[in-house]
Design a protein around this motif. Structure first.
Motif, PDB file in Angstrom:
ATOM      1  N   UNK A  60      54.300  42.887  36.759  1.00  0.00           N
ATOM      2  CA  UNK A  60      52.882  42.597  36.579  1.00  0.00           C
ATOM      3  C   UNK A  60      52.676  41.368  35.704  1.00  0.00           C
ATOM      4  N   UNK A  61      51.505  40.740  35.855  1.00  0.00           N
ATOM      5  CA  UNK A  61      51.163  39.631  34.958  1.00  0.00           C
ATOM      6  C   UNK A  61      50.586  40.201  33.664  1.00  0.00           C
ATOM      7  N   UNK A  62      50.283  39.345  32.706  1.00  0.00           N
ATOM      8  CA  UNK A  62      49.857  39.808  31.381  1.00  0.00           C
ATOM      9  C   UNK A  62      48.576  40.634  31.439  1.00  0.00           C
ATOM     10  N   UNK A  63      47.621  40.229  32.242  1.00  0.00           N
ATOM     11  CA  UNK A  63      46.368  40.971  32.368  1.00  0.00           C
ATOM     12  C   UNK A  63      46.627  42.355  32.944  1.00  0.00           C
ATOM     13  N   UNK A  64      47.457  42.421  33.963  1.00  0.00           N
ATOM     14  CA  UNK A  64      47.776  43.701  34.586  1.00  0.00           C
ATOM     15  C   UNK A  64      48.568  44.603  33.640  1.00  0.00           C
ATOM     16  N   UNK A  65      49.460  44.017  32.861  1.00  0.00           N
ATOM     17  CA  UNK A  65      50.232  44.819  31.906  1.00  0.00           C
ATOM     18  C   UNK A  65      49.320  45.458  30.867  1.00  0.00           C
ATOM     19  N   UNK A  66      48.324  44.744  30.423  1.00  0.00           N
ATOM     20  CA  UNK A  66      47.381  45.308  29.458  1.00  0.00           C
ATOM     21  C   UNK A  66      46.643  46.487  30.097  1.00  0.00           C
ATOM     22  N   UNK A  67      46.161  46.302  31.318  1.00  0.00           N
ATOM     23  CA  UNK A  67      45.485  47.386  32.010  1.00  0.00           C
ATOM     24  C   UNK A  67      46.401  48.582  32.247  1.00  0.00           C
ATOM     25  N   UNK A  68      47.655  48.317  32.525  1.00  0.00           N
ATOM     26  CA  UNK A  68      48.665  49.361  32.737  1.00  0.00           C
ATOM     27  C   UNK A  68      48.802  50.225  31.486  1.00  0.00           C
ATOM     28  N   UNK A  69      48.931  49.587  30.331  1.00  0.00           N
ATOM     29  CA  UNK A  69      49.082  50.336  29.079  1.00  0.00           C
ATOM     30  C   UNK A  69      47.819  51.154  28.773  1.00  0.00           C
ATOM     31  N   UNK A  70      46.669  50.592  29.064  1.00  0.00           N
ATOM     32  CA  UNK A  70      45.412  51.313  28.840  1.00  0.00           C
ATOM     33  C   UNK A  70      45.304  52.521  29.762  1.00  0.00           C
ATOM     34  N   UNK A  71      45.704  52.327  31.006  1.00  0.00           N
ATOM     35  CA  UNK A  71      45.661  53.412  31.981  1.00  0.00           C
ATOM     36  C   UNK A  71      46.657  54.504  31.609  1.00  0.00           C
ATOM     37  N   UNK A  72      47.853  54.109  31.192  1.00  0.00           N
ATOM     38  CA  UNK A  72      48.883  55.072  30.814  1.00  0.00           C
ATOM     39  C   UNK A  72      48.428  55.920  29.626  1.00  0.00           C
TER      40      UNK A  72
END
Length: 391
Positions: A60-72
């Motif tokens: 994932x790109x940086x924006x997606x990684x941030x969303x991933x951590x929030x979702x997790x």
């Protein structure tokens, strides 16, 4: 404000916009983000998460990684709804898919649940509302079953086992302890560890879960099956720096046996053909989804038959007979072997199946155990160029 519903199917999650609602927050009129979102943007994004390998997170790109951590974080806490600093359909979709592939332990959102996403005009954040499958009591029961499985697998692995031995142990453990069956739990590891039955998604998730616990790199893969409208899920493992397919679902079948042998309980044998299969053979049937890139599998060194000297490049009747004798001398009730090419396989089939040369091996089996007669059955896996004989 727009509210969208996401529907997770058997393997592939599809994003479907279903309805549009009115304004939710007065802050949107002022074009101001909620305080919760502002705080989320200030959080440092961790690049690792315990013993979870998170292969898809790395793509994932940086924006997606941030969303991933929030979702997790939100799903782990079983929050009814929470903010994400992403909002585009394709971004939320991609992050959600990556998360589920990386985290099989999140079984409570992995079984045909509807989830929702609420957006606010042109703002680049959303309110995410996952649907949860199980009660808190059921979650506790399932997690206890998962933990028990981990301890049981650890208990049967030798102290000096290498990663291949760990993969083989997990492969055989799942086949021995679960059944392929469709049910309301079949898309997650809850089906495997709690109900002892699932379909391919459950097998692949359980393989990943157990191997992560053992420290073996393992990736969950989903894709399509040639000649079928149904999807499929399997795994890729890394052994000695090389990547191999592992498909415990297909290892758990005995319908390939001829005649009534399939009804004989002791003939429910494990098919090792799908433990590190030859890539070119496996890929003729299964194609991964193109949503994410996966590692290329090219190695054959860890193939079960290669490791056990049961793979033949040419057909030599005497050499094959001697191999069968060796297996029987070692106490085997199942003799299995494969060929690396179609020409050798067909030559063996013509003489051993059509010409019934297997009776030479049956006579050797009778002499070995001082028997007057013996019943044997055979099975053929044409796609893997494999033959099985069971006495």
């Amino acid at each position: 404000m727009k509210k969208k519903r996401f529907l997770r199917g058997c393997l592939v999650v599809c994003l479907l916009a279903v309805l549009v609602l009115g304004s939710r927050l007065f802050l949107m009129v002022l074009n101001r983000e909620p305080e919760e979102v502002q705080k989320l943007r200030e959080n440092e994004v961790s690049q690792t998460d315990g013993n979870h390998q998170e292969y898809y997170f790395s793509l994932l790109d940086d924006e997606e990684k941030r969303g991933y951590r929030e979702m997790l974080e939100g799903i782990r806490a079983r929050k009814e709804e929470f903010y994400l600093t992403i909002s585009a359909d394709e971004t939320v979709d991609r992050v959600y898919h990556a998360l589920l592939k990386d985290h099989p332990e999140l079984f409570w959102v992995h079984n045909r649940n509807k989830i929702y996403k609420t957006t606010f005009g042109e703002s680049d954040y959303c309110l995410f509302t996952p649907g949860y499958t199980y009660t808190d009591e059921e979650v506790s029961e399932i997690e206890a079953a998962m933990e028990a499985a981990c301890r049981e697998v650890e208990g049967i692995i030798p102290d000096d086992a290498d990663d291949y031995e760990k993969v083989k142990t997990v492969y055989t453990y799942l086949i021995d302890n679960a059944e392929y069956a469709a049910s309301e739990h079949d898309q997650s590891i809850a089906g495997i560890f709690w109900k002892k039955e699932a379909v391919c998604a459950g097998y692949a998730g359980a393989t990943q879960y157990l191997l992560e616990n053992l420290g073996v790199p393992c990736i969950y893969v989903e894709g399509s099956t040639q000649g079928s409208t149904e999807g499929h899920a399997w795994n890729i493992v890394q052994l000695d720096g090389e990547y191999y397919y592992v498909d415990a679902t297909n290892g758990d079948q005995h319908e390939f046996l001829e005649g009534d042998a399939v009804q004989i309980e002791e003939h429910k044998t494990i098919l090792y053909d799908y433990l590190c299969p030859f890539p070119e053979e496996y890929e003729k049937t299964y194609t991964p989804s193109d949503e994410f890139a996966i590692p290329d599998c090219t190695a054959t060194d860890k193939n079960f038959y290669v490791l056990n000297n049961g793979c033949f490049d040419t057909y030599d009747a005497q050499k094959l007979y001697e191999y069968c004798q060796m297996r029987l001398n070692n106490g085997a009730a199942v003799v299995r072997f494969k060929f690396s090419n179609e020409e050798a396989f067909q030559a063996a089939y013509d003489e051993w199946i059509t010409g019934e040369k297997i009776q030479d091996v049956a006579r050797y089996y009778m002499s070995l155990y001082d028997l007057n007669q013996v019943e044997y059955h055979y099975g053929i896996l044409d796609n893997m160029k494999t033959m099985y004989y069971m006495f």
